[in-house]
Design an enzyme around this catalytic site. Structure first.
Site, PDB file in Angstrom:
ATOM      1  N   SER A  21       0.787  -1.183   0.147  1.00  0.00           N
ATOM      2  CA  SER A  21       0.202   0.012  -0.105  1.00  0.00           C
ATOM      3  C   SER A  21       0.772   1.304  -0.015  1.00  0.00           C
ATOM      4  O   SER A  21       1.973   1.325   0.537  1.00  0.00           O
ATOM      5  CB  SER A  21      -0.857  -0.001   1.246  1.00  0.00           C
ATOM      6  OG  SER A  21      -1.685   1.146   1.569  1.00  0.00           O
ATOM      7  N   TYR A  46      -1.995   0.193  10.288  1.00  0.00           N
ATOM      8  CA  TYR A  46      -2.463  -0.334   8.809  1.00  0.00           C
ATOM      9  C   TYR A  46      -0.997  -0.269   7.871  1.00  0.00           C
ATOM     10  O   TYR A  46      -0.596  -1.409   7.536  1.00  0.00           O
ATOM     11  CB  TYR A  46      -3.638   0.150   8.190  1.00  0.00           C
ATOM     12  CG  TYR A  46      -3.641  -0.212   6.910  1.00  0.00           C
ATOM     13  CD1 TYR A  46      -4.190  -1.375   6.496  1.00  0.00           C
ATOM     14  CD2 TYR A  46      -3.340   0.732   5.764  1.00  0.00           C
ATOM     15  CE1 TYR A  46      -4.576  -1.732   5.225  1.00  0.00           C
ATOM     16  CE2 TYR A  46      -3.275   0.071   4.529  1.00  0.00           C
ATOM     17  CZ  TYR A  46      -3.937  -1.117   4.029  1.00  0.00           C
ATOM     18  OH  TYR A  46      -4.239  -1.559   2.641  1.00  0.00           O
TER      19      TYR A  46
END
Length: 233
Positions: A21, A46
């Site tokens: 990501s 995250y």
């Protein structure tokens, strides 16, 4: 990710391609984000988990000679996405006439990347098996390569769009103005993302083709067809 690597190792998989990501860039401010940049300052848990996935993948590639390629996705959008993502929430609220939350007072910029472009990039990378780099002092020069069969790539549209412009595209397609509720930036969020995809272009000829207007238009058409919302509000 570790379980997936274990399965690949014991089942003769020739090349593992996994999703990372853009969030790993965290507190980085140099734009565009490059895979050659250090990513040791994640701003959310995250992001930290995505960075740890990359580290475990590198260790596995080194220990077991499993070719591994990681793709750092940049704000993927399109049909069949998660219903809690901003595009779903904005579209639903604009159609129903309810307010939308616009964080960072609308000053966010995101490198929105349409799902079809992401899929094409993933397929291309799958066919480009990672190999060890010939550069021996890679750890001092480029964290995206290694003496193990390991590569990291950015995959994005390389065209940051202001959040307010993104909302305007949805408004134009639906034919209705959003009721905006401007709010401060959320903890763990970043102001801007912008992908440097030069290494992906060089490796597999990746070229994103979908403009934000076209991508949002395709999404709204799908949303109306799939959910059939009441547009009389």
């Amino acid at each position: 990710n570790l379980r997936g690597q274990l399965c690949c190792r014991h089942n003769g998989v020739k090349h593992l391609v996994f999703a990372s990501s853009s969030s790993v860039y965290g507190a980085n401010t140099k734009m565009p984000f490059s895979v050659s940049h250090n990513v040791d300052h994640p701003l959310s848990l995250y992001a930290a988990t995505k960075k740890s996935n990359e580290l475990m993948a590198h260790s596995y590639a080194h220990l077991y000679n499993l070719p591994v390629s990681g793709l750092r996705f940049f704000t993927v959008y399109g049909p069949w996405g998660r219903p809690d993502m901003a595009l779903f929430l904005f579209t639903r609220s604009i159609i129903s006439g309810t307010p939308i939350d616009v964080f960072n007072n609308g000053h966010h910029e995101r490198d929105f990347t349409y799902i079809d472009d992401i899929v094409e990039g993933v397929v291309r990378v799958a066919d480009k098996i990672a190999t060890p780099s010939a550069v021996r002092n890679y750890e001092a020069t480029d964290p995206a390569i290694s003496s193990a069969p390991y590569r990291i790539y950015n995959i994005g549209n390389r065209n940051p769009i202001k959040l307010t412009s993104f909302i305007e595209c949805i408004e134009a397609k639906i034919g209705r103005k959003a009721i905006k509720r401007f709010l401060p930036m959320q903890p763990g969020d970043v102001a801007s993302t912008y992908a440097d995809v030069d290494s992906l272009v060089e490796a597999v000829g990746f070229q994103p083709k979908t403009s934000i207007e076209e991508g949002v238009g395709k999404f709204v058409d799908w949303y109306l067809s799939y959910y059939k919302p009441d547009q009389s509000a």
